[in-house]
Design a protein around this motif. Structure first.
Motif, short mmCIF file in Angstrom:
data_model
loop_
_atom_site.label_atom_id
_atom_site.label_comp_id
_atom_site.label_asym_id
_atom_site.label_seq_id
_atom_site.Cartn_x
_atom_site.Cartn_y
_atom_site.Cartn_z
N THR A 267 46.45 49.30 49.20
CA THR A 267 46.63 48.38 47.08
C THR A 267 45.79 49.88 46.33
N GLY A 268 45.25 50.72 46.84
CA GLY A 268 44.25 51.48 45.81
C GLY A 268 45.12 52.56 45.40
N LYS A 269 46.49 52.33 45.28
CA LYS A 269 46.71 54.14 44.67
C LYS A 269 47.71 53.11 43.02
N LEU A 270 48.24 52.16 43.95
CA LEU A 270 48.34 50.54 42.25
C LEU A 270 47.61 50.36 41.51
N LEU A 271 46.03 49.87 42.61
CA LEU A 271 45.01 49.67 41.47
C LEU A 271 44.52 51.10 39.94
N ALA A 272 45.05 52.34 40.70
CA ALA A 272 44.52 53.45 39.82
C ALA A 272 45.56 54.05 38.99
N LEU A 273 46.95 52.69 39.10
CA LEU A 273 47.72 53.80 38.48
C LEU A 273 48.19 52.25 37.29
N CYS A 274 47.21 51.13 38.30
CA CYS A 274 46.97 50.28 36.22
C CYS A 274 45.55 50.34 35.97
N ARG A 275 44.97 51.51 36.07
CA ARG A 275 44.32 52.05 35.35
C ARG A 275 44.20 52.47 34.48
N GLU A 276 45.45 53.88 34.71
CA GLU A 276 45.91 54.93 34.25
C GLU A 276 46.73 54.46 32.65
N ASN A 277 47.16 53.17 33.18
CA ASN A 277 48.72 52.95 32.56
C ASN A 277 48.23 51.99 31.60
N ASN A 278 47.17 51.76 31.57
CA ASN A 278 46.11 50.48 31.04
C ASN A 278 47.33 48.71 30.56
N VAL A 279 47.05 48.47 32.11
CA VAL A 279 48.20 47.83 32.94
C VAL A 279 47.25 46.98 33.42
N PRO A 280 47.20 45.28 33.14
CA PRO A 280 45.74 44.33 33.54
C PRO A 280 46.40 44.47 34.57
N ALA A 281 45.79 43.78 35.54
CA ALA A 281 45.13 43.91 37.27
C ALA A 281 44.35 43.31 37.29
N VAL A 282 44.65 41.76 38.08
CA VAL A 282 43.79 40.64 38.87
C VAL A 282 43.73 40.70 40.43
N THR A 283 43.52 40.26 40.36
CA THR A 283 43.36 39.68 41.97
C THR A 283 43.36 37.94 42.48
N THR A 284 44.00 37.58 43.61
CA THR A 284 44.45 36.96 44.12
C THR A 284 43.55 36.70 45.16
N GLU A 285 42.98 34.92 45.99
CA GLU A 285 43.06 35.47 47.07
C GLU A 285 43.07 35.47 48.07
N SER A 286 44.22 35.38 48.68
CA SER A 286 45.49 36.67 49.42
C SER A 286 47.00 36.68 49.55
N MET A 287 47.62 37.29 49.82
CA MET A 287 48.23 37.70 50.53
C MET A 287 49.61 36.40 50.22
N VAL A 288 49.05 35.51 51.32
CA VAL A 288 49.50 34.86 51.19
C VAL A 288 50.28 33.58 49.74
N ASP A 289 49.19 33.33 49.00
CA ASP A 289 49.44 32.69 47.74
C ASP A 289 50.43 33.32 46.83
N ILE A 290 49.91 35.15 46.89
CA ILE A 290 51.49 35.90 46.42
C ILE A 290 52.55 35.80 46.51
N GLY A 291 52.77 35.64 48.18
CA GLY A 291 54.09 35.36 48.33
C GLY A 291 54.67 34.18 48.29
N ARG A 292 53.51 33.47 48.21
CA ARG A 292 54.08 31.52 47.46
C ARG A 292 55.16 31.87 46.34
N ALA A 293 53.88 32.26 45.44
CA ALA A 293 54.03 32.40 43.56
C ALA A 293 55.81 32.53 43.55
#
Length: 83
Positions: free
Chosen positions: A42-68
């Motif tokens: 996820t490091g590259k994605l986070l850096a890309l978000c910063r470069e492009n001014n896209v808000p990034a939020v963290t979630t508790e788990s990968m399972v939660d994102i999959g279910r969502a």
């Protein structure tokens, strides 16, 4: 932002690679990254978000994102796409 917005999004990406592509082409509105995902993934994605001014939020788990996103597997990242 809660995962409810991700569940209800009409257009979204699922997975780090697809989300990176969406951020790079300025199509992502909001990015979700799981805290339990490997930082090497996820490091590259986070850096890309910063470069492009896209808000990034963290979630508790990968399972939660999959279910969502309506999938039965874990997902390290996802994004809501612009309309």
């Amino acid at each position: 932002m809660t995962l409810e917005a991700l569940k209800q999004a009409e257009q979204r990406t699922v997975g780090v690679k697809q989300t990176e592509k969406a951020v790079a082409r300025q199509a992502a509105e909001l990015v979700y990254i799981a805290v339990d995902a490997d930082e090497r993934v996820t490091g590259k994605l986070l850096a890309l978000c910063r470069e492009n001014n896209v808000p990034a939020v963290t979630t508790e788990s990968m399972v939660d994102i999959g279910r969502a996103c309506g999938i039965n597997v874990k997902a390290a990242a996802a994004a809501i796409l612009k309309a």
